[in-house]
Design an enzyme around this catalytic site. Sequence first.
Site, PDB file in Angstrom:
ATOM      1  N   HIS A 143       2.784   7.556   4.840  1.00  0.00           N
ATOM      2  CA  HIS A 143       2.424   7.691   6.252  1.00  0.00           C
ATOM      3  C   HIS A 143       0.952   8.098   6.401  1.00  0.00           C
ATOM      4  O   HIS A 143       0.356   8.684   5.495  1.00  0.00           O
ATOM      5  CB  HIS A 143       3.356   8.661   6.989  1.00  0.00           C
ATOM      6  N   ASN A 157       5.155   9.342   1.277  1.00  0.00           N
ATOM      7  CA  ASN A 157       5.887   8.149   1.711  1.00  0.00           C
ATOM      8  C   ASN A 157       4.961   7.085   2.305  1.00  0.00           C
ATOM      9  O   ASN A 157       5.422   6.078   2.841  1.00  0.00           O
ATOM     10  CB  ASN A 157       6.985   8.526   2.719  1.00  0.00           C
ATOM     11  N   ASP A 174      -2.895  14.564  14.917  1.00  0.00           N
ATOM     12  CA  ASP A 174      -1.512  14.767  15.355  1.00  0.00           C
ATOM     13  C   ASP A 174      -1.220  16.235  15.650  1.00  0.00           C
ATOM     14  O   ASP A 174      -2.019  17.123  15.324  1.00  0.00           O
ATOM     15  CB  ASP A 174      -0.537  14.222  14.296  1.00  0.00           C
ATOM     16  N   GLU A 215       5.148   6.957  10.491  1.00  0.00           N
ATOM     17  CA  GLU A 215       6.090   6.984   9.372  1.00  0.00           C
ATOM     18  C   GLU A 215       6.543   5.564   8.999  1.00  0.00           C
ATOM     19  O   GLU A 215       6.548   4.674   9.864  1.00  0.00           O
ATOM     20  CB  GLU A 215       7.322   7.800   9.779  1.00  0.00           C
TER      21      GLU A 215
HETATM   22  P1  PGA Z   1      -0.854  16.836   2.669  1.00  0.00           P
HETATM   23  O1  PGA Z   1      -0.413  15.908   3.860  1.00  0.00           O
HETATM   24  O2  PGA Z   1      -2.343  16.833   2.659  1.00  0.00           O
HETATM   25  O3  PGA Z   1      -0.288  18.190   3.024  1.00  0.00           O
HETATM   26  O4  PGA Z   1      -0.268  16.269   1.437  1.00  0.00           O
HETATM   27  C1  PGA Z   1      -0.999  14.650   3.970  1.00  0.00           C
HETATM   28  C2  PGA Z   1      -0.249  13.859   4.989  1.00  0.00           C
HETATM   29  O5  PGA Z   1       0.992  14.015   5.061  1.00  0.00           O
HETATM   30  O6  PGA Z   1      -0.865  13.071   5.707  1.00  0.00           O
END
Ligand code: PGA
Length: 241
Positions: free
Chosen positions: A138, A136, A67, A143
């Site tokens: 995702h 959450n 992304d 999302e």
């Molecule tokens: P993080 O992000 O490794 O910074 O916790 C993971 C994600 O949101 O996919």
Amino acid sequence: MTIDRFQTEADLSAALAARVLETIVTRPRTVLGLPTGRTPLGLYRELRERSGGDRIDWSQVRTFNLDEFAGLGPAHPASYRSFMQAELFDHVSLVPEHIGFLNGTAPDLVAECRQYDDAIARAGGIDLQVLGIGANGHIGFNEPADGLRAETHVAVLTRPTREANAHRFDHDWAQVPERALSMGMATILGAREIILIATGQEKAAAVQGMIEGLITTRLPASLLQVHPSVTVMVDREAWPR
Ligand code: PGA
């Protein structure tokens, strides 16, 4: 799903780096799907250290990142492309033309997304997709929602996700772009093999839902349950069993 639980985040990162490098050595033309975020920092540190000099030949490897923020060009310091350059790309013998990346400043973002899926298909698909998971649930910027998109698309970010990314934007979540470009669920599930990494207590609920809960678009990572080759690599806090 196979679950690999590690005592520490450092152990997890070392094991994952070994697995990625073994894949590259065995299959020099590997196509990797890569994540950004805090969780993979240890992986990239290990890959830099173990690939140093000419120890590992990345010249035939292709990469596609999950992304990118809409509105941020590759050179923007908060872009995921800048993150990847600093953490990995600038330190290994990857050929720039082999780096697949969504451009958040493309004039037509919808066309940019379509071309990205086409490029992945032309490369023969993703062999190994490494994924993080949001608190959450995702994956990428898919999302929690009533419905999810199959293909790479322009995603609207939730407030918690913008807050989780605030550290790249002067710790001000309001500066985090409202939209991003993200691989879709079919793009991700199309990978031949998937490794999801999660560390820390704040991921525990999402990890439990992903592994033990019902498949639901309200926890996008739960869709990984339908994939035949998923390994979940966790530390003790993320999977306290
Ligand atoms: P993080 O992000 O490794 O910074 O916790 C993971 C994600 O949101 O996919």
